[in-house]
Design a protein around this motif. Structure first.
Motif, PDB file in Angstrom:
ATOM      1  N   UNK A 174      -2.311  -8.150  10.256  1.00 21.10           N
ATOM      2  CA  UNK A 174      -1.651  -7.194  11.122  1.00 21.10           C
ATOM      3  C   UNK A 174      -1.207  -7.850  12.431  1.00 21.10           C
TER       4      UNK A 174
ATOM      5  N   UNK B  98       2.940  -1.995  -3.784  1.00 19.18           N
ATOM      6  CA  UNK B  98       2.173  -0.885  -4.350  1.00 19.18           C
ATOM      7  C   UNK B  98       3.011  -0.289  -5.475  1.00 19.18           C
ATOM      8  N   UNK B  99       2.549  -0.436  -6.733  1.00 17.59           N
ATOM      9  CA  UNK B  99       3.416  -0.121  -7.873  1.00 17.59           C
ATOM     10  C   UNK B  99       3.936   1.316  -7.897  1.00 17.59           C
TER      11      UNK B  99
ATOM     12  N   UNK C  17       4.529   3.341  -5.471  1.00 18.38           N
ATOM     13  CA  UNK C  17       5.334   3.749  -4.329  1.00 18.38           C
ATOM     14  C   UNK C  17       6.783   3.336  -4.547  1.00 18.38           C
TER      15      UNK C  17
ATOM     16  N   UNK D  50       9.470   2.833   0.484  1.00 28.75           N
ATOM     17  CA  UNK D  50       8.171   3.010   1.118  1.00 28.75           C
ATOM     18  C   UNK D  50       7.416   1.694   1.173  1.00 28.75           C
TER      19      UNK D  50
ATOM     20  N   UNK E  38       6.089  -0.001   4.549  1.00 30.96           N
ATOM     21  CA  UNK E  38       4.746   0.549   4.311  1.00 30.96           C
ATOM     22  C   UNK E  38       3.928   0.761   5.576  1.00 30.96           C
TER      23      UNK E  38
ATOM     24  N   UNK F 290       5.507   3.837   8.467  1.00 36.33           N
ATOM     25  CA  UNK F 290       5.989   5.073   7.863  1.00 36.33           C
ATOM     26  C   UNK F 290       6.303   6.139   8.898  1.00 36.33           C
ATOM     27  N   UNK F 291       5.739   5.983  10.092  1.00 32.73           N
ATOM     28  CA  UNK F 291       6.015   6.948  11.143  1.00 32.73           C
ATOM     29  C   UNK F 291       5.371   8.289  10.847  1.00 32.73           C
TER      30      UNK F 291
ATOM     31  N   UNK G 275       6.080  12.563   7.200  1.00 31.99           N
ATOM     32  CA  UNK G 275       6.828  11.329   6.987  1.00 31.99           C
ATOM     33  C   UNK G 275       8.243  11.687   6.541  1.00 31.99           C
TER      34      UNK G 275
ATOM     35  N   UNK H  29       1.678  12.298   5.077  1.00 32.53           N
ATOM     36  CA  UNK H  29       1.001  11.750   6.249  1.00 32.53           C
ATOM     37  C   UNK H  29       0.683  10.285   6.017  1.00 32.53           C
ATOM     38  N   UNK H  30       0.735   9.530   7.115  1.00 31.99           N
ATOM     39  CA  UNK H  30       0.506   8.107   7.011  1.00 31.99           C
ATOM     40  C   UNK H  30      -0.841   7.789   6.366  1.00 31.99           C
TER      41      UNK H  30
ATOM     42  N   UNK I 259      -0.855   8.129   2.675  1.00 29.75           N
ATOM     43  CA  UNK I 259      -0.108   7.054   2.020  1.00 29.75           C
ATOM     44  C   UNK I 259      -0.924   5.763   2.046  1.00 29.75           C
ATOM     45  N   UNK I 260      -1.625   5.524   3.161  1.00 32.53           N
ATOM     46  CA  UNK I 260      -2.431   4.306   3.254  1.00 32.53           C
ATOM     47  C   UNK I 260      -3.551   4.328   2.226  1.00 32.53           C
TER      48      UNK I 260
ATOM     49  N   UNK J 268      -3.527   5.869  -0.649  1.00 33.97           N
ATOM     50  CA  UNK J 268      -2.936   5.608  -1.959  1.00 33.97           C
ATOM     51  C   UNK J 268      -2.473   4.161  -2.090  1.00 33.97           C
ATOM     52  N   UNK J 269      -1.977   3.587  -0.983  1.00 37.33           N
ATOM     53  CA  UNK J 269      -1.528   2.191  -1.024  1.00 37.33           C
ATOM     54  C   UNK J 269      -2.712   1.269  -1.284  1.00 37.33           C
TER      55      UNK J 269
ATOM     56  N   UNK K 245      -3.588   1.584  -4.799  1.00 39.75           N
ATOM     57  CA  UNK K 245      -2.586   1.041  -5.710  1.00 39.75           C
ATOM     58  C   UNK K 245      -2.584  -0.476  -5.739  1.00 39.75           C
TER      59      UNK K 245
ATOM     60  N   UNK L 246      -1.604  -3.806   0.553  1.00 41.04           N
ATOM     61  CA  UNK L 246      -1.813  -2.966   1.720  1.00 41.04           C
ATOM     62  C   UNK L 246      -2.341  -3.809   2.880  1.00 41.04           C
ATOM     63  N   UNK L 247      -3.287  -4.659   2.545  1.00 41.47           N
ATOM     64  CA  UNK L 247      -3.916  -5.486   3.568  1.00 41.47           C
ATOM     65  C   UNK L 247      -2.885  -6.417   4.216  1.00 41.47           C
TER      66      UNK L 247
ATOM     67  N   UNK M 149      -2.081  -2.951   6.918  1.00 38.47           N
ATOM     68  CA  UNK M 149      -2.852  -1.709   6.856  1.00 38.47           C
ATOM     69  C   UNK M 149      -4.329  -2.069   6.926  1.00 38.47           C
ATOM     70  N   UNK M 150      -5.086  -1.323   7.724  1.00 35.68           N
ATOM     71  CA  UNK M 150      -6.511  -1.610   7.813  1.00 35.68           C
ATOM     72  C   UNK M 150      -7.231  -0.956   6.635  1.00 35.68           C
TER      73      UNK M 150
END
Lengths: 505, 323
Positions: A75, A92-93, A95, A99, A103, A106-107, A114, B185-186, B189-190, B192-193, B196, B201-202, B206-207
């Motif tokens: 990050x 992410x499959x 998504x 997105x 990722x 996304x705001x 979103x 919502x973020x 999604x995080x 699910x990411x 997935x 994600x990392x 994304x934490x």
């Protein structure tokens, strides 16, 4: 030095039992494409992971625009403007493409959902930059590997990174897609982005890179020097410490040998039509085609993973109904080395011994009714030795080995299994020159010893080096069959001609 | 198949919904009272509580883990809720808030242990299941709390209008909130990411630990909510609340198309999964089948659902290959 965007000095990194990097330095200048070269296991991926905050160096310093930085995680590196496309696919499959690209941006807020329309519009812009005709709402799981790669590049671009790292970005791209990518990289360079480009394809490096850093055994073989005046042989010498050996093999004719694997007018549930193919004892048949031509799929049908709907498979003169992979392996002695060694070839969390021995357990256990490590070891060790797998011990976990060494283990397990017919799928993707030459010699030697080999590859030099006969596949059909005389220019021209006369026919 | 049907067939909720319609027609043909307002009210009561239980597992399935402790957290929250009202005389709302907070804390503890140690959620929640259940039995000495105020009992057993029970209200809110959270919502999604593709994600910044914490906090909250709702419905703080949630909590999301390895769940699919379980349970009563067979049927249902999901996956890949 002026305009150094990112610099690393004296970087050292150890993993349990492995000294991955030692006193490594690199300077990435804005407005320049910088090649990072080295054999598998030389430490390229480790260096990239350190630059992008995935790993932390044991010692050494990193500077961004002259100021020291230390990233505690990906990050922070992203926030500092360092974008990366890793060697492994990282999407992410389920998504959508859009997105995935945005990722981490996304705001939205608790009461502000979103805004997918905005996300897909923004993603559209970056796909357009790549001239990628793709609906950003498509789920990533519906894309092929090449498209996924491009989506990841779009993702890195969308971060407006000033430093962009690409780890083998062309490994799964077609030549055309690669050319588009290179045009784009040049454009980004001219806009002042510093690009680090990792590739095993030296032609690409020579075509687009301005500077080069070479790693060898975790150290700098050269650091951030200009590409000017460096020839291919110089790069090779830097990478492996000696110059590349081009095998001067004589063409072989196995036309008279007994057919080991024959497909007669085979159609499959995956859509192959009227495929005729013969591989003889001791023969290497190259199955050439572009990505998506249906070659890997054909291999999987032969192995019994998908149904044959018409025609016959004949193994060593006997028509066979191959029910499943176990049947193919144990009864028909067909081995398959997957192009995707991480997903399909190896059990990454298991040891070298367990991976190499996995195909012989059944045979050994049957004889002794017990399966001791020592039995497996004595059976497998000669092959591991023969292939010079670089591993601290047979107990080492395979995921800790470099890609080249992993591939050697994939080969070793089929050697151990005594396969008569070997289907080798893209054996040298992502593998360095020295190991590649090694694997080539190995396959040639196996063929000389009588193994029938079906070589699936998209690498033109590879197929012309290795194959005795080249079969061209396109759109799930065989387009033609050429005896390989190992003269590069005319052979490659004939191959491309076969692929592209689809429109004429 | 016509395009519309084949598109519907690809959604997660269509199959379960079709099963619901089909089952309703069959069961009511045998016994018309199945569709009586009273019976519908009974069904809705069961669905209301069970869908909160299912959501509490679903959010953990979304992140690619499992929470064996949903029942234990729910049970502990339930007896705390009843106990605080009986022994300390706390007003119901305050006691409910405290019980829900307890659920969040329990969930956070699971999430913290999982992300701090890297030990699998299965093991951590197996251990915490035992701890929470033990605390429950230690507090109650295995005896129910009977001192539940009338207002709470009324909430659990009266209707808003027609056959719609008050308990359906929190359940509906939970469904809406889960949908909003997971798809708009973020943080959803995080979650699910991470489920997935964790490394993707990392590497996107994304934490992962915070997504894991959020998911377990939500799971704990929902489990506690289900416990509180059950106290209202049963009119007592029974220490055995939560003991039989585990199978249902997995069955409903899976029937609803959830992928157990993470990254894909369906809120409405899960809701329909709960409805299917409720209808089948009722049908067994109507057909006078031994209620102990409910477990067997539930198990068969899970197998059927997993099979259907697998079939859809295979089909999708096949069409992809030819595309």
């Amino acid at each position: 030095m002026d305009n150094v965007g990112f610099e690393a000095r004296g970087v050292r990194k150890t993993f349990p039992g492995v000294l991955a990097l030692q006193d490594v330095g690199i300077k990435l200048r804005g407005g320049s494409i910088h090649a990072l070269l080295g054999e598998n296991g030389a430490g390229k991926s480790t260096l990239i992971k350190i630059i992008t905050g995935v790993h932390r160096p044991d010692s050494g310093e990193m500077l961004l625009n002259g100021a020291p930085v230390r990233f505690e995680g990906p990050r922070e590196a992203i926030a500092a403007g360092i974008g990366v496309v890793h060697q492994e696919r990282n999407l992410v499959p389920r998504f959508s493409v859009g997105e995935n690209i945005l990722l981490e941006r996304l705001g939205g807020g608790l009461l502000r959902p979103i805004d997918y329309a905005a996300i897909h519009a923004e993603a559209r812009r970056w796909l357009d930059v790549l001239e990628l005709d793709l609906d950003p709402r498509t789920p990533v799981s519906q894309l092929n590997v090449a498209k996924m790669q491009l989506v990841e590049i779009a993702k890195a671009l969308s971060l407006r990174s000033r430093v962009l790292l690409l780890d083998e970005p062309t490994a799964s791209l077609t030549p055309h897609e690669s050319l588009v990518l290179f045009g784009l990289l040049r454009k980004l360079r001219d806009e002042g982005v510093g690009i680090l480009f990792v590739s095993h394809k030296l032609e690409e490096v020579q075509a687009i890179c301005d500077e080069v850093t070479v790693l060898r055994d975790g150290r700098n073989a050269c650091e951030s020097r200009s590409m000017a005046g460096l020839e291919r042989q110089d790069l090779v010498r830097l990478m492996i410490g000696r110059s590349e050996q081009i095998p001067n093999w004589t063409p072989r004719d196995r036309g008279a040998a007994e057919p080991m694997l024959e497909l007669r007018d085979v159609s499959t549930s995956l859509g192959h039509k009227a495929v005729d193919l013969t591989v003889r004892r001791g023969e290497i048949v190259g199955l050439y085609g572009l990505v998506g031509a249906g070659r890997t799929e054909l291999a999987k049908c032969i192995l019994g993973l998908h149904a044959i709907t018409q025609g016959a498979i004949v193994v060593a003169g006997r028509p066979e109904r191959i029910a499943d992979v176990a049947d193919a392996v144990h009864r028909c002695k067909i081995g398959y080395i997957s192009e995707d060694r991480k997903q399909e070839g190896l059990v990454l969390t298991h040891s070298v011994l367990q991976n190499a021995g996995i195909t012989v357990w059944r045979g050994l256990a049957n004889r002794l009714r017990l399966l001791g490590d020592r039995t497996v070891r004595s059976h497998v060790l000669p092959f591991i030795r023969k292939l010079e797998v670089r591993t601290p011990s047979l107990a080492q976990t395979v995921s800790n080995l470099s890609g080249g060494n992993q591939q050697k283990i994939s080969v070793a397990k089929w050697l151990a299994a005594g396969a008569r017919i070997l289907i080798v799928d893209e054996p040298t993707v992502g593998i360095d020159i020295k190991t590649k030459a090694y694997i080539h010699e190995l396959l040639r030697q196996l063929a000389d010893e009588g193994t029938a080999i079906l070589l699936i590859t998209s690498d033109m030099p590879e197929i012309i080096t290795l194959a005795d006969r080249i079969v061209v596949m396109d759109d799930y059909r065989i387009k033609g069959d050429i005896i390989n005389d190992r003269s590069y220019a005319p052979m490659s021209e004939r191959i491309m001609h076969l692929i592209h006369d689809r429109d004429a026919a | 198949m016509t395009p519309v049907i084949s598109r519907l067939a690809r959604t997660d909720w269509f199959g379960p919904l079709a099963v619901i319609v089909f089952a309703t027609i069959i069961v009511s043909a045998f016994d018309p009272s199945f569709l009586s307002p009273f019976n519908i009210q009974i069904l809705m009561l069961a669905v209301a509580v069970n869908c909160v239980i299912a959501m509490s597992q679903m959010v953990i399935i979304a992140i690619g883990q499992m929470n064996l402790a949903v029942g234990a957290i729910g049970g502990l929250a339930a007896i705390s809720f009843a106990g605080m009202m009986q022994i300390w005389g706390l007003p119901p709302l305050l006691a409910a808030a405290a019980a829900l907070a307890l659920g969040i804390v329990a969930g956070l503890a699971n999430g913290l242990l999982i992300s701090a140690t890297g030990i699998s959620a299965f093991i951590i929640t197996l251990a915490s299941l035992s701890i929470f259940k033990g605390a429950n039995l230690g507090i109650t000495r295995a005896q129910p709390f009977y001192g539940v105020p009338e207002s709470v009992k009324a909430f659990g057993n009266t209707t808003i209008a027609g056959p719609i029970p008050w308990l359906a209200l929190p359940a509906a809110l939970v469904i809406a909130a889960m949908w909003y959270l997971l798809y708009r919502q973020r943080i959803g999604r995080y979650i699910l990411a991470v489920g997935g593709n964790q490394s993707a994600a990392e590497l996107s910044g994304i934490s992962v630990p915070s997504a894991v914490l959020w998911a377990h906090a939500m799971s704990g909250f929902l489990a506690a909510l289900a416990g509180v709702l059950l106290v209202a419905r049963l009119q007592l703080g029974e220490p055995t609340i939560g003991d039989d949630w585990l199978i249902l909590s997995f069955a409903a999301p899976v029937i609803g198309g959830a992928v157990l390895s993470g990254g894909h769940v369906s809120v409405f699919g899960t809701l329909f999964g709960v409805v299917i379980v409720a209808i089948i349970t009722q049908a067994l009563v109507i057909f006078r089948i031994d209620p102990f067979f409910v477990q067997v049927v539930l198990g068969l249902l899970i197998l059927w659902a997993v099979g259907v999901n697998r079939l859809r996956e295979v089909r999708m890949q096949r069409t992809l290959k030819r595309a």
